[in-house]
Enzyme design. Structure first.
Site, PDB file in Angstrom:
ATOM      1  N   PHE A  33      63.100  -8.950  10.527  1.00  0.00           N
ATOM      2  CA  PHE A  33      64.686  -9.373  10.477  1.00  0.00           C
ATOM      3  C   PHE A  33      64.540 -10.729  10.000  1.00  0.00           C
ATOM      4  O   PHE A  33      64.244 -11.511  10.516  1.00  0.00           O
ATOM      5  CB  PHE A  33      65.294  -9.187  11.745  1.00  0.00           C
ATOM      6  CG  PHE A  33      67.013  -9.604  11.451  1.00  0.00           C
ATOM      7  CD1 PHE A  33      67.916  -8.561  11.651  1.00  0.00           C
ATOM      8  CD2 PHE A  33      67.414 -10.911  11.945  1.00  0.00           C
ATOM      9  CE1 PHE A  33      69.133  -8.862  11.503  1.00  0.00           C
ATOM     10  CE2 PHE A  33      68.403 -11.294  11.965  1.00  0.00           C
ATOM     11  CZ  PHE A  33      69.509  -9.999  11.588  1.00  0.00           C
ATOM     12  N   ALA A  37      68.238 -23.173   6.610  1.00  0.00           N
ATOM     13  CA  ALA A  37      69.376 -22.296   6.887  1.00  0.00           C
ATOM     14  C   ALA A  37      68.733 -21.732   8.392  1.00  0.00           C
ATOM     15  O   ALA A  37      68.079 -20.545   8.304  1.00  0.00           O
ATOM     16  CB  ALA A  37      69.809 -21.444   6.092  1.00  0.00           C
ATOM     17  N   SER A  57      59.722 -12.975  12.713  1.00  0.00           N
ATOM     18  CA  SER A  57      58.793 -12.420  13.695  1.00  0.00           C
ATOM     19  C   SER A  57      58.322 -10.884  12.966  1.00  0.00           C
ATOM     20  O   SER A  57      59.338 -10.379  12.416  1.00  0.00           O
ATOM     21  CB  SER A  57      59.866 -11.801  14.897  1.00  0.00           C
ATOM     22  OG  SER A  57      60.120 -13.225  15.648  1.00  0.00           O
ATOM     23  N   GLU A 109      67.045 -17.619  18.213  1.00  0.00           N
ATOM     24  CA  GLU A 109      68.399 -16.769  18.505  1.00  0.00           C
ATOM     25  C   GLU A 109      69.626 -17.840  18.775  1.00  0.00           C
ATOM     26  O   GLU A 109      70.647 -17.608  19.393  1.00  0.00           O
ATOM     27  CB  GLU A 109      68.125 -15.960  19.723  1.00  0.00           C
ATOM     28  CG  GLU A 109      67.200 -14.956  19.472  1.00  0.00           C
ATOM     29  CD  GLU A 109      66.972 -14.251  17.934  1.00  0.00           C
ATOM     30  OE1 GLU A 109      68.041 -14.078  17.529  1.00  0.00           O
ATOM     31  OE2 GLU A 109      66.162 -13.557  17.798  1.00  0.00           O
TER      32      GLU A 109
END
Length: 376
Positions: A122, A129, A157, A358
């Site tokens: 992902f 950013a 990842s 996250e």
């Protein structure tokens, strides 16, 4: 503490715990010392996870997943948090973004990912950013029959080994779209593998897209809807991270309690000293408090009434709690906690990253503060 978990979820929790303790933990020291999870071992463990019905535990029934409630998913992830990050990741969680696949993409990417046949990455974070997703610079230039991607992604990842990557890029109108890019696509290449403080054996890579041509059929969802597509994944990931950190904190506490019972100084077990026993008491309260909030948020998600702020609260409290608890438990263990032959120093290193990934703790606080102050 009784959190009112139903028997089916308890059985799933116990299955996951057994998988972690019997099949994953025996390899923990090898991964820590080599900073690598052997590919043959990864494939073997993932195959077992598929057989047990744990792989893709976040997927709905209509795409081959178990259709678990979010609470049940949190319970599973909490158990996976009690082993090193690379090993916990053999129980894969395909991105929710893939639920936006059209029929062709579903057969080519989503279903094989759910079956454990394909791996994914992902890719949204860039050097300029991170928390500010809207500032991504990767561009998607429309052509007659597709798009050409140009840009640079960072800290991705599975980026070095994924069979395909979900890439987020801006179009001419500055709106963000999502694209599925196969590993073999010309113009796509893997850069350096990052050296990290923790998460040994778990690869984070930089990715480059240099005139990387993809067909229109590689567009995931509608043009310009990439940010909306990403949000489901981000919110799920934040709650998953919170659950994972519950597992880290619980293992640290269990390890320190065992040590406090067995370690004798001045003629008595160190757990009998008030200063140390109070540290363990405080750690226990912190873990149960974080667990109560995270479970509550998961139940709110299941009921369709969870706000993004609720998820931010769960992520903030659980990740900060893991850091505090691991630090306190390492202190209780003294030199034994600092040594690399036990799990505590690994937990200490691994926990630290979750306050960043996250969405940093500061980003979560901003989200919560806006809600508290009634701002949009």
């Amino acid at each position: 503490m009784d959190h009112g978990i139903d028997n089916e979820t308890i059985a799933l929790r116990d299955t996951t715990r057994t998988f972690v303790e019997r099949l994953l933990r025996p390899h923990e020291r090898e991964v820590e010392e080599s900073s690598k999870l052997r590919e043959d071992l990864r494939r073997s463990l993932r195959a077992t996870a598929v057989e047990l019905g744990l792989h893709a535990f976040n997927m709905p029934i209509n795409v081959g997943g178990p259709g678990l409630s979010r609470l049940a998913q949190v319970v599973v992830r909490e158990q996976l948090g009690q082993v090193g990050v690379a090993l916990s990741d053999v129980v894969g969680r395909p991105p929710l973004s893939l639920l936006h696949c059209d029929e062709e993409q579903r057969d080519r990417y989503l279903l094989p990912a759910v079956r454990g046949e394909l791996s994914w990455a992902f890719a949204i974070t860039e050097p300029d950013a991170g928390s500010d997703v809207k500032s991504i610079r990767t561009r998607a230039t429309a052509t007659g029959d597709g798009y050409v991607l140009n840009g640079h992604k960072q800290f991705i990842s599975h980026g070095a080994s994924a069979d395909f990557v979900i890439v987020y890029a801006k179009g001419a109108d500055e709106r963000i779209s999502a694209f599925i890019v196969d590993r073999s696509t010309p113009g796509f290449r893997v850069g350096r593998i990052e050296q990290t403080m923790g998460w040994r054996g778990y690869e984070l890579a930089e990715l480059w897209f240099d005139d990387c041509a993809v067909g229109s059929h590689q567009l995931l969802g509608p043009v310009g809807e990439g940010l909306t597509i990403a949000l489901d994944q981000i919110n799920e990931s934040r709650l998953g991270v919170a659950a994972h950190c519950l597992g880290i904190a619980q293992r640290a506490l269990d390890t320190a309690v065992k040590h406090a019972r067995e370690r004798v100084q001045f003629g008595q077990a160190i757990g009998s000293f008030q200063g140390l026993s109070w540290m363990l008491a405080d750690a226990s309260v912190r873990v149960e408090s974080a667990r109560s909030l995270v479970y509550s948020v998961a139940r709110a998600v299941d009921a369709g009434r969870a706000r993004p702020t609720d998820i931010s609260m769960g992520k903030l409290l659980a990740t900060e709690t893991a850091g505090l608890v691991v630090d306190a438990c390492l202190q209780v263990m003294g030199g034994a906690g600092f040594m690399a032959d036990g799990p505590m120093e690994m937990l200490y290193r691994d926990a630290r990253a979750f306050r960043i990934g996250e969405g940093t703790s500061e980003v979560q606080r901003n989200q919560i503060a806006r809600s508290v102050l009634g701002r949009s």
